[in-house]
Structure formats: structure tokens, C-alpha cells
Design a protein around this motif. Structure first.
Motif, mmCIF file in Angstrom:
data_model
loop_
_atom_site.group_PDB
_atom_site.id
_atom_site.type_symbol
_atom_site.label_atom_id
_atom_site.label_comp_id
_atom_site.label_asym_id
_atom_site.label_seq_id
_atom_site.Cartn_x
_atom_site.Cartn_y
_atom_site.Cartn_z
ATOM 1 N N ALA A 1 -16.089 -124.589 -0.518
ATOM 2 C CA ALA A 1 -15.781 -124.480 0.910
ATOM 3 C C ALA A 1 -16.491 -125.584 1.694
ATOM 4 N N LYS A 2 -17.739 -125.867 1.317
ATOM 5 C CA LYS A 2 -18.505 -126.910 2.009
ATOM 6 C C LYS A 2 -17.881 -128.282 1.775
ATOM 7 N N LEU A 3 -17.456 -128.537 0.548
ATOM 8 C CA LEU A 3 -16.819 -129.814 0.227
ATOM 9 C C LEU A 3 -15.464 -129.944 0.921
ATOM 10 N N ALA A 4 -14.692 -128.844 0.938
ATOM 11 C CA ALA A 4 -13.383 -128.882 1.589
ATOM 12 C C ALA A 4 -13.523 -129.096 3.090
ATOM 13 N N VAL B 1 -8.467 -135.017 -4.563
ATOM 14 C CA VAL B 1 -9.491 -134.089 -5.033
ATOM 15 C C VAL B 1 -9.640 -132.870 -4.120
ATOM 16 N N VAL B 2 -9.164 -132.976 -2.867
ATOM 17 C CA VAL B 2 -9.272 -131.852 -1.930
ATOM 18 C C VAL B 2 -8.487 -130.646 -2.440
ATOM 19 N N TRP B 3 -7.393 -130.909 -3.170
ATOM 20 C CA TRP B 3 -6.646 -129.800 -3.769
ATOM 21 C C TRP B 3 -7.526 -129.030 -4.752
ATOM 22 N N LEU B 4 -8.390 -129.731 -5.460
ATOM 23 C CA LEU B 4 -9.314 -129.070 -6.387
ATOM 24 C C LEU B 4 -10.262 -128.154 -5.626
#
Length: 295
Positions: free
Chosen positions: A28-31, A219-222
Motif C-alpha cells: 500500500a505504501k509503495l502503491a 510494477v504498480v500492478w504488482l
């Protein structure tokens, strides 16, 4: 390894669920670096709708029904609490955001006493005051009071507590899957409506509820798939844990989520908690365990 194998199944399930919750928080933080917290909530819940919808298709539910407004209230409170939680994950250390959310059992004890006439023991009252002391130590309010992140953190606990309290009543009327579905449905439809509203007006004070939908790429899909799948799996193993072992024991073990979140947060670049913040975290953990063991 031998000691781990000897642990009660419920304890092992909750340890695993707590670890998955922490990794979900990392995704969640990365997204959140690529999209609004509102969109993160949307993706977190749409996976739940898909999984629960499939489960209902395979095994239709049997519910007495009759409390649609309370069912909607449960979904709305869970949705708002999750909005506040994910917004904080994007802006403050992961461990702090998780700790605030873990105040929910403390507030649940208060709301159950207020609205469901459940007795609150002396030790539970002591736990409540210890928990509030922990909140103050983490927030460390200045002369102008609590910051926006502190208030949203507290609300993430209060909102979740109101949702949990309503579940105690709803389980007498609805299949558990329907109760969870009410949360994921509101958490999916709500963001869509807010995306539309955000297109026409913007209120800075309510930015945690506003945002523009940005189609993920690369990579956001990941990240979004990871938070959706791990969020659903963590809920699954948490439910299994409560089915295997006494609620007080499982509830106490669930606070390992904070430890995992701090470690994962540090790996993502968060600073280690200060001594004062660490003391606040310990007080909230102690208060939560006291409330859990009182059940």
C-alpha cells in the motif's frame, strides 16, 4: 523451528496473518507513491468483492436479514477507517500507522459498553486509560493539538471499532460473508463515487477522501495485486486463527503486526521509532492485550 511447530494452530495462523498484514501495508505504501490513497482503497476492496462473490456463488448464504441500515453502517465505517489508515500509511511511518489502527480493540470495548450494554471490568478500564496514554505519547501533541495524521490515525481505530461493534449485532442476522461483503462493496463503490466528485471540486482538508483514478502501469500492478491478494489472505488466516484458539490469546498475538510493520517500514526507509514513540507503542500493545485477555 521445533518450538514453532509446537505452537497452537491459532497462534501460528495469527502470526502468519500479522506478517501478511505488514507486507500488505508495504504494498500500500509503495502503491501510494503512484496513486491516491482513495485508489489504493479501491483496489484493496475490489479483490475482496471478487473472492467473496465467488464464495457466495459456490455456496449460497443463508441469512435471516432485517438490519440493512446497520449492515450499511458497518460497511461505511470500515471504508472510512480504511481510507484514514491507507492515507496515513502513505504519509507517516508504517509502524505508527499500524499502531493507531490497533487501538480498535480498546475503542471496541468502550462502544460495546455504551451501545451493547456489555460489562467492562476494572482491568479493562485500566487498559483503556493506558491505551489513551499510549496514543498521547505517539502523537506528542503540540500547543495547537493533534496533527492531521494523528487525528486520522485515531479515527482509523475508532472507525474500525464502530465497524467491529456493529458486527457483534449483525452476526445474529447475516451470514459472515455477507457482513464482509458489505464492507468490500462500500469500499469499492464509495471510491468510484468519490473519484467522480473529486473531478468537480477539491477540499484540501478532506484530501484523504479525494483523488483521481490513474490506471496502474508496470510494477504498480504488482503493488495493487499484492495488496489485494495479501489483504484477503490475511483476513482469511485471521478468521481461521479465531476459530482455532481463544479470542483473548489470538487477540494478544495479533499485536505482533506492529513489530512486523516496524521492521518492514524500516526496510522501506522509515526511521526507527523514538524512545517516546516506542513507549507509546508498548502502552497500546499492553492495553490491547489486557482487553483481549478480559474476553
Amino acid at each position: 523451528m521445533k518450538r514453532l511447530k509446537e505452537l497452537d494452530n491459532g497462534v501460528k495462523y495469527m502470526l502468519f496473518a500479522s506478517f501478511l498484514f505488514a507486507i500488505m501495508g508495504a504494498f500500500a505504501k509503495l502503491a501510494s507513491e503512484h496513486m491516491s490513497s482513495l485508489e489504493v482503497v479501491f483496489f484493496r476492496n475490489i479483490f475482496g468483492v471478487i473472492f467473496i462473490g465467488y464464495a457466495l456463488y459456490k455456496t449460497p448464504m443463508v441469512s435471516k436479514g432485517g438490519r440493512p441500515l446497520l449492515l450499511f453502517f458497518r460497511g461505511m465505517m470500515g471504508f472510512l477507517a480504511l481510507l484514514a489508515y491507507f492515507y496515513n500509511i502513505a504519509h507517516i511511518p508504517l509502524g505508527d500507522a499500524v499502531t493507531y489502527s490497533k487501538t480498535a480493540p480498546i475503542f471496541t470495548a468502550i462502544f460495546a459498553w455504551l451501545f451493547l450494554s456489555e460489562k467492562l471490568s476494572f482491568s479493562s478500564w485500566i487498559a483503556v486509560f493506558i491505551g489513551f496514554g499510549g496514543i498521547v505519547l505517539i502523537a506528542q501533541p503540540s500547543g495547537i493539538g493533534f496533527s492531521k495524521y494523528d487525528l486520522l490515525g485515531i479515527f482509523s481505530g475508532v472507525g474500525a471499532a464502530l465497524a467491529y461493534t456493529s458486527v457483534r449485532e449483525l452476526r445474529n442476522y447475516y451470514d459472515t460473508r455477507m457482513i464482509v461483503l458489505s464492507f468490500t462493496l462500500v469500499g469499492t463503490v464509495g471510491p468510484i463515487l468519490l473519484f467522480v466528485l473529486s473531478h468537480y471540486f477539491y477540499i484540501a482538508e478532506l484530501d484523504f477522501m479525494m483523488g483521481e483514478f490513474v490506471l496502474p502501469s508496470g510494477v504498480v500492478w504488482l503493488y495493487v495485486i499484492g495488496l489485494g491478494v495479501l489483504g484477503t489472505l490475511s483476513q482469511f488466516y485471521m478468521t481461521k486463527a479465531y476459530g482455532e484458539t481463544k479470542a483473548g490469546i489470538v487477540g494478544a498475538v495479533s499485536y505482533t503486526n506492529i513489530v512486523f510493520a516496524i521492521l518492514v517500514g524500516v526496510m522501506l526507509g522509515d526511521a526507527l521509532p523514538s524512545i517516546v514513540t516506542a513507549c507509546g507503542i508498548l502502552l497500546i500493545v499492553a492495553a490491547g492485550i489486557m482487553v483481549a485477555k478480559a474476553k
